[in-house]
Write a protein that holds these residues in place. Sequence first.
Motif, PDB file in Angstrom:
ATOM      1  N   THR A 333       0.860  -1.183   0.000  1.00  0.00           N
ATOM      2  CA  THR A 333       0.000   0.000   0.000  1.00  0.00           C
ATOM      3  C   THR A 333       0.902   1.241   0.000  1.00  0.00           C
ATOM      4  OG1 THR A 333      -1.690  -1.154   1.296  1.00  0.00           O
ATOM      5  CG2 THR A 333      -1.809   1.260   1.221  1.00  0.00           C
ATOM      6  N   PRO A 334       0.735   2.126  -0.986  1.00  0.00           N
ATOM      7  CA  PRO A 334      -0.102   1.960  -2.171  1.00  0.00           C
ATOM      8  C   PRO A 334       0.445   0.862  -3.072  1.00  0.00           C
ATOM      9  CG  PRO A 334       1.284   3.909  -2.393  1.00  0.00           C
ATOM     10  CD  PRO A 334       1.476   3.426  -0.994  1.00  0.00           C
ATOM     11  N   THR A 335      -0.417   0.387  -3.981  1.00  0.00           N
ATOM     12  CA  THR A 335      -0.087  -0.766  -4.817  1.00  0.00           C
ATOM     13  C   THR A 335       1.186  -0.504  -5.612  1.00  0.00           C
ATOM     14  OG1 THR A 335      -2.427  -1.344  -5.026  1.00  0.00           O
ATOM     15  CG2 THR A 335      -0.909  -2.270  -6.651  1.00  0.00           C
ATOM     16  N   GLY A 336       2.065  -1.468  -5.603  1.00  0.00           N
ATOM     17  CA  GLY A 336       3.307  -1.363  -6.358  1.00  0.00           C
ATOM     18  C   GLY A 336       4.480  -1.862  -5.551  1.00  0.00           C
ATOM     19  N   VAL A 337       5.391  -2.544  -6.203  1.00  0.00           N
ATOM     20  CA  VAL A 337       6.579  -3.073  -5.537  1.00  0.00           C
ATOM     21  C   VAL A 337       7.534  -1.922  -5.246  1.00  0.00           C
ATOM     22  CG1 VAL A 337       8.530  -4.665  -5.757  1.00  0.00           C
ATOM     23  CG2 VAL A 337       6.294  -5.278  -6.716  1.00  0.00           C
ATOM     24  N   PRO A 338       8.092  -1.829  -4.025  1.00  0.00           N
ATOM     25  CA  PRO A 338       9.006  -0.735  -3.697  1.00  0.00           C
ATOM     26  C   PRO A 338      10.239  -0.732  -4.588  1.00  0.00           C
ATOM     27  CG  PRO A 338       8.328  -1.931  -1.719  1.00  0.00           C
ATOM     28  CD  PRO A 338       7.862  -2.733  -2.898  1.00  0.00           C
ATOM     29  N   ASN A 339      10.759   0.492  -4.809  1.00  0.00           N
ATOM     30  CA  ASN A 339      12.037   0.608  -5.497  1.00  0.00           C
ATOM     31  C   ASN A 339      13.035   1.278  -4.564  1.00  0.00           C
ATOM     32  OD1 ASN A 339      11.681   3.474  -5.674  1.00  0.00           O
ATOM     33  ND2 ASN A 339      10.375   3.164  -7.483  1.00  0.00           N
ATOM     34  N   SER A 340      14.211   1.572  -5.072  1.00  0.00           N
ATOM     35  CA  SER A 340      15.290   2.062  -4.216  1.00  0.00           C
ATOM     36  C   SER A 340      15.012   3.446  -3.630  1.00  0.00           C
ATOM     37  CB  SER A 340      16.604   2.101  -5.013  1.00  0.00           C
ATOM     38  OG  SER A 340      16.462   2.947  -6.151  1.00  0.00           O
ATOM     39  N   SER A 341      14.062   4.186  -4.184  1.00  0.00           N
ATOM     40  CA  SER A 341      13.773   5.529  -3.671  1.00  0.00           C
ATOM     41  C   SER A 341      12.653   5.530  -2.639  1.00  0.00           C
ATOM     42  CB  SER A 341      13.391   6.474  -4.833  1.00  0.00           C
ATOM     43  OG  SER A 341      12.184   6.057  -5.441  1.00  0.00           O
ATOM     44  N   ASP A 342      11.995   4.384  -2.428  1.00  0.00           N
ATOM     45  CA  ASP A 342      10.887   4.301  -1.482  1.00  0.00           C
ATOM     46  C   ASP A 342      11.377   4.024  -0.066  1.00  0.00           C
ATOM     47  OD1 ASP A 342       8.678   4.721  -3.225  1.00  0.00           O
ATOM     48  OD2 ASP A 342       8.885   2.668  -3.976  1.00  0.00           O
ATOM     49  N   CYS A 343      10.627   4.573   0.880  1.00  0.00           N
ATOM     50  CA  CYS A 343      10.809   4.205   2.276  1.00  0.00           C
ATOM     51  C   CYS A 343       9.863   3.032   2.547  1.00  0.00           C
ATOM     52  CB  CYS A 343      10.486   5.396   3.164  1.00  0.00           C
ATOM     53  SG  CYS A 343      10.388   5.019   4.906  1.00  0.00           S
ATOM     54  N   VAL A 344      10.367   1.911   3.057  1.00  0.00           N
ATOM     55  CA  VAL A 344       9.575   0.695   3.221  1.00  0.00           C
ATOM     56  C   VAL A 344       9.192   0.505   4.689  1.00  0.00           C
ATOM     57  CG1 VAL A 344       9.571  -1.820   3.006  1.00  0.00           C
ATOM     58  CG2 VAL A 344      10.623  -0.399   1.229  1.00  0.00           C
ATOM     59  N   VAL A 345       7.893   0.267   4.909  1.00  0.00           N
ATOM     60  CA  VAL A 345       7.385   0.008   6.253  1.00  0.00           C
ATOM     61  C   VAL A 345       6.801  -1.399   6.280  1.00  0.00           C
ATOM     62  CG1 VAL A 345       5.755   0.712   8.046  1.00  0.00           C
ATOM     63  CG2 VAL A 345       6.869   2.446   6.619  1.00  0.00           C
ATOM     64  N   VAL A 346       7.309  -2.234   7.174  1.00  0.00           N
ATOM     65  CA  VAL A 346       6.806  -3.598   7.343  1.00  0.00           C
ATOM     66  C   VAL A 346       6.271  -3.720   8.759  1.00  0.00           C
ATOM     67  CG1 VAL A 346       7.316  -6.058   7.269  1.00  0.00           C
ATOM     68  CG2 VAL A 346       8.470  -4.493   5.682  1.00  0.00           C
ATOM     69  N   PRO A 347       4.955  -3.690   8.940  1.00  0.00           N
ATOM     70  CA  PRO A 347       4.390  -3.790  10.292  1.00  0.00           C
ATOM     71  C   PRO A 347       4.429  -5.222  10.803  1.00  0.00           C
ATOM     72  CG  PRO A 347       2.636  -3.621   8.667  1.00  0.00           C
ATOM     73  CD  PRO A 347       3.922  -3.500   7.902  1.00  0.00           C
ATOM     74  N   ALA A 348       3.985  -5.411  12.024  1.00  0.00           N
ATOM     75  CA  ALA A 348       3.930  -6.750  12.618  1.00  0.00           C
ATOM     76  C   ALA A 348       3.028  -7.658  11.788  1.00  0.00           C
ATOM     77  CB  ALA A 348       3.413  -6.656  14.057  1.00  0.00           C
ATOM     78  N   THR A 349       3.310  -8.954  11.787  1.00  0.00           N
ATOM     79  CA  THR A 349       2.535  -9.888  10.967  1.00  0.00           C
ATOM     80  C   THR A 349       1.066  -9.912  11.360  1.00  0.00           C
ATOM     81  OG1 THR A 349       3.167 -11.690  12.453  1.00  0.00           O
ATOM     82  CG2 THR A 349       4.524 -11.349  10.481  1.00  0.00           C
TER      83      THR A 349
END
Length: 361
Positions: A333-349
């Motif tokens: 969210t939003p739809t799309g695979v992250p790239n090198s310029s994105d900040c990635v957030v992975v919440p708890a499972t």
Amino acid sequence: SFTIDCSTTSVELATNAQMYETTSYDVIKIPYQYIPAFGATISNSTISQDDLWADTPTNIGFPFCFYDDTKTDILLGANSIITFEWDSNTSTFTPTPGDGSGFQIDTNLPSLGTGTGTFRNAIYEQAIYGVYHDINPTGLPASSITTRTQGVVGCRKFIAEWKDIPMFSDATRLYSGMIVLYETTNIIEVYIEEKRIDNNNISPWNDGNAIVGIQGDYVGPATNPANEYAVAPCRNGLDSNWEVTNEAWRFVPNGASRLTGVEWYIGTNTSGAPDATTNTYTATTAGTYTAISTYAKCDGSTVTLTDEVVITGGSKTWNGSVDNNWYIPNNWTPTGVPNSSDCVVVPATAVSNGNAPIADI
């Protein structure tokens, strides 16, 4: 637009389109520009001789606030002046349509002229001077002095224009300029394409005096702080004589704020209750934010200004809605695979559908 990401988690939005009461004015020098008519209807003035007021007032086309009073019409003068005040009594100093406007300038603003007829000290209340000096439209085409109202409702402007008018005692030297009134903001501008001095400034007519300024009520004496006036620097009646081309001045109301309320909405739907009613709003998520500001007008009515701000998201949050495959667009969210310029957030499972992402590096 603005971006929210891992390093910028919020954006403070503010309504900055401030408008102020016309009890006083700031005077600002601005770049010169000629304002074309853009297809607007141009009305020729009835002034055909020297030192006259127009035969009839001219409708501005919108309510205009000047020194905290609503005006709807102006009276045009031959010597590059407009006034909001007139009567039919030719024995008073108040301008009379079709009557002589005078030409003598032997004092500064603030002041008030005296006498009647052509040779009066011709300084008036409720007037805009730009550039006010003794010029002579006698024998010129009717299109030499014109008025027009142009633009869309809410953002209209009224323009009075003098084009290639000779100086009274030196027809080789011309004056061209405009006075512009702005709807809603009540800003006044004076544009000077060309302003000269008679006789190369050698014993010039009327001592070469000229004014760029505005005057509301004159209470007197000149030192009284209750006098309503504003003058461009070095452009008062008794300042040193001056010539200029391509100069412009803006008179901006600077009294108390006219803002009466602000409403913020998340999204573009403003039919429901606002999300906030403060001047500022802190946005923490991407999306469109709508601000509606309400301002009081001096006639008692209100005007609203609406603007939208788009905030984009510079991050991708794992949702695991499909499976645990990092490379599935709908897992983010939003739809799309992250790239090198994105900040990635992975919440708890627990909030990622029980799927921890797996990437095949």
